[in-house]
Design a protein around this motif. Structure first.
Motif, PDB file in Angstrom:
ATOM      1  N   GLN A 129       0.866  -1.180   0.000  1.00  0.00           N
ATOM      2  CA  GLN A 129       0.000   0.000   0.000  1.00  0.00           C
ATOM      3  C   GLN A 129       0.901   1.229   0.000  1.00  0.00           C
ATOM      4  O   GLN A 129       1.577   1.498   0.975  1.00  0.00           O
ATOM      5  CB  GLN A 129      -0.864  -0.070   1.257  1.00  0.00           C
ATOM      6  CG  GLN A 129      -2.172   0.675   1.298  1.00  0.00           C
ATOM      7  CD  GLN A 129      -2.217   2.028   0.719  1.00  0.00           C
ATOM      8  OE1 GLN A 129      -2.520   2.190  -0.447  1.00  0.00           O
ATOM      9  NE2 GLN A 129      -1.910   3.026   1.496  1.00  0.00           N
ATOM     10  N   ARG A 130       0.925   1.971  -1.100  1.00  0.00           N
ATOM     11  CA  ARG A 130       1.884   3.064  -1.274  1.00  0.00           C
ATOM     12  C   ARG A 130       1.235   4.438  -1.129  1.00  0.00           C
ATOM     13  O   ARG A 130       1.217   5.227  -2.052  1.00  0.00           O
ATOM     14  CB  ARG A 130       2.557   2.928  -2.635  1.00  0.00           C
ATOM     15  CG  ARG A 130       3.274   1.594  -2.780  1.00  0.00           C
ATOM     16  CD  ARG A 130       4.077   1.471  -4.041  1.00  0.00           C
ATOM     17  NE  ARG A 130       3.294   1.727  -5.224  1.00  0.00           N
ATOM     18  CZ  ARG A 130       3.809   2.040  -6.418  1.00  0.00           C
ATOM     19  NH1 ARG A 130       5.106   2.127  -6.569  1.00  0.00           N
ATOM     20  NH2 ARG A 130       3.033   2.257  -7.450  1.00  0.00           N
ATOM     21  N   GLY A 131       0.717   4.723   0.060  1.00  0.00           N
ATOM     22  CA  GLY A 131       0.208   6.051   0.364  1.00  0.00           C
ATOM     23  C   GLY A 131      -1.036   6.442  -0.404  1.00  0.00           C
ATOM     24  O   GLY A 131      -1.322   7.630  -0.539  1.00  0.00           O
ATOM     25  N   THR A 132      -1.810   5.463  -0.894  1.00  0.00           N
ATOM     26  CA  THR A 132      -3.004   5.800  -1.668  1.00  0.00           C
ATOM     27  C   THR A 132      -4.238   5.847  -0.772  1.00  0.00           C
ATOM     28  O   THR A 132      -4.276   5.252   0.304  1.00  0.00           O
ATOM     29  CB  THR A 132      -3.242   4.768  -2.791  1.00  0.00           C
ATOM     30  OG1 THR A 132      -3.405   3.471  -2.208  1.00  0.00           O
ATOM     31  CG2 THR A 132      -2.096   4.753  -3.778  1.00  0.00           C
ATOM     32  N   ASN A 133      -5.246   6.544  -1.251  1.00  0.00           N
ATOM     33  CA  ASN A 133      -6.542   6.581  -0.598  1.00  0.00           C
ATOM     34  C   ASN A 133      -7.129   5.176  -0.665  1.00  0.00           C
ATOM     35  O   ASN A 133      -7.164   4.573  -1.732  1.00  0.00           O
ATOM     36  CB  ASN A 133      -7.430   7.586  -1.342  1.00  0.00           C
ATOM     37  CG  ASN A 133      -8.616   8.026  -0.539  1.00  0.00           C
ATOM     38  OD1 ASN A 133      -8.577   8.066   0.685  1.00  0.00           O
ATOM     39  ND2 ASN A 133      -9.687   8.371  -1.229  1.00  0.00           N
ATOM     40  N   HIS A 134      -7.555   4.644   0.477  1.00  0.00           N
ATOM     41  CA  HIS A 134      -8.053   3.268   0.492  1.00  0.00           C
ATOM     42  C   HIS A 134      -8.981   3.030   1.678  1.00  0.00           C
ATOM     43  O   HIS A 134      -9.033   3.814   2.621  1.00  0.00           O
ATOM     44  CB  HIS A 134      -6.887   2.274   0.535  1.00  0.00           C
ATOM     45  CG  HIS A 134      -6.119   2.308   1.811  1.00  0.00           C
ATOM     46  ND1 HIS A 134      -5.250   3.341   2.138  1.00  0.00           N
ATOM     47  CD2 HIS A 134      -6.102   1.455   2.865  1.00  0.00           C
ATOM     48  CE1 HIS A 134      -4.721   3.103   3.321  1.00  0.00           C
ATOM     49  NE2 HIS A 134      -5.224   1.971   3.794  1.00  0.00           N
ATOM     50  N   ALA A 135      -9.709   1.911   1.591  1.00  0.00           N
ATOM     51  CA  ALA A 135     -10.558   1.447   2.689  1.00  0.00           C
ATOM     52  C   ALA A 135     -10.564  -0.073   2.657  1.00  0.00           C
ATOM     53  O   ALA A 135     -10.190  -0.687   1.651  1.00  0.00           O
ATOM     54  CB  ALA A 135     -11.981   1.981   2.544  1.00  0.00           C
ATOM     55  N   TRP A 136     -10.996  -0.650   3.778  1.00  0.00           N
ATOM     56  CA  TRP A 136     -11.127  -2.101   3.899  1.00  0.00           C
ATOM     57  C   TRP A 136     -12.603  -2.408   4.104  1.00  0.00           C
ATOM     58  O   TRP A 136     -13.257  -1.757   4.916  1.00  0.00           O
ATOM     59  CB  TRP A 136     -10.326  -2.613   5.099  1.00  0.00           C
ATOM     60  CG  TRP A 136      -8.881  -2.244   5.041  1.00  0.00           C
ATOM     61  CD1 TRP A 136      -8.253  -1.245   5.744  1.00  0.00           C
ATOM     62  CD2 TRP A 136      -7.871  -2.839   4.226  1.00  0.00           C
ATOM     63  NE1 TRP A 136      -6.923  -1.191   5.423  1.00  0.00           N
ATOM     64  CE2 TRP A 136      -6.657  -2.165   4.481  1.00  0.00           C
ATOM     65  CE3 TRP A 136      -7.868  -3.875   3.306  1.00  0.00           C
ATOM     66  CZ2 TRP A 136      -5.466  -2.491   3.867  1.00  0.00           C
ATOM     67  CZ3 TRP A 136      -6.676  -4.211   2.683  1.00  0.00           C
ATOM     68  CH2 TRP A 136      -5.488  -3.521   2.961  1.00  0.00           C
ATOM     69  N   SER A 137     -13.115  -3.389   3.369  1.00  0.00           N
ATOM     70  CA  SER A 137     -14.518  -3.768   3.491  1.00  0.00           C
ATOM     71  C   SER A 137     -14.614  -5.273   3.668  1.00  0.00           C
ATOM     72  O   SER A 137     -14.300  -6.037   2.753  1.00  0.00           O
ATOM     73  CB  SER A 137     -15.297  -3.335   2.239  1.00  0.00           C
ATOM     74  OG  SER A 137     -16.642  -3.739   2.333  1.00  0.00           O
TER      75      SER A 137
END
Length: 158
Positions: A129-137
């Motif tokens: 994960q390289r500093g990107t906008n993300h979420a876990w579902s």
């Protein structure tokens, strides 16, 4: 699988290797029901020093400058968290950190969501994960357990 991890820390005494600590981790937090986070270890420099650095858990980490976190995360099913996803809207838990993250899915399954797409992850999968906008579902009926190493990083725009 146990909800709260056991941590074993090695060290040196009189030039010989020893086990300094062998205990169930005490810094465990539950920011949302069933969302268990434990920041197992932290460093605040590169190269790292061997001194103990256990820090307060936060839902979204603030990695020390030139440092790292080693994090245990148990993510419950979305339905147990009360997460409501609205079609066409960003996931309500989207976030971004200034870190390079190495994430290993230990058990269960979970979707990694980024701005333009998503992918299903299962036990054994690894995310960089390289500093990107993300979420876990977690759309399953069981918790997902991840281990993550978060390294302080500098953003570069493309």
């Amino acid at each position: 699988m146990r909800t709260i991890p056991r941590r074993i820390v090695t060290g040196l005494r009189d030039g010989k290797s020893i086990i300094e600590q062998d205990e169930i981790v005490s810094n465990v937090s539950e920011h949302f029901p069933g969302l268990i986070i434990s920041d197992i270890w932290s460093t605040d420099s590169t190269p790292a020093k061997f001194e103990e650095k256990v820090i307060e858990n936060t839902a979204f980490p603030n990695t020390p400058k030139n440092g790292s976190y080693f994090r245990y995360v148990q993510i419950p099913p979305d339905k147990d968290l009360g997460v409501i996803v609205t079609e066409g809207e960003p996931h309500p838990l989207m976030h971004q950190t200034d870190t390079l993250d190495y994430i290993i899915i230990i058990s269960g399954e979970i979707y990694l969501i980024v701005d333009e797409e998503e992918t299903l992850l299962k036990a054994g999968d690894i995310v960089i994960q390289r500093g990107t906008n993300h979420a876990w579902s977690n759309r399953s009926d069981s918790p997902c357990i991840q281990l993550a190493v978060l390294l302080d990083a500098e953003k570069t725009e493309k």
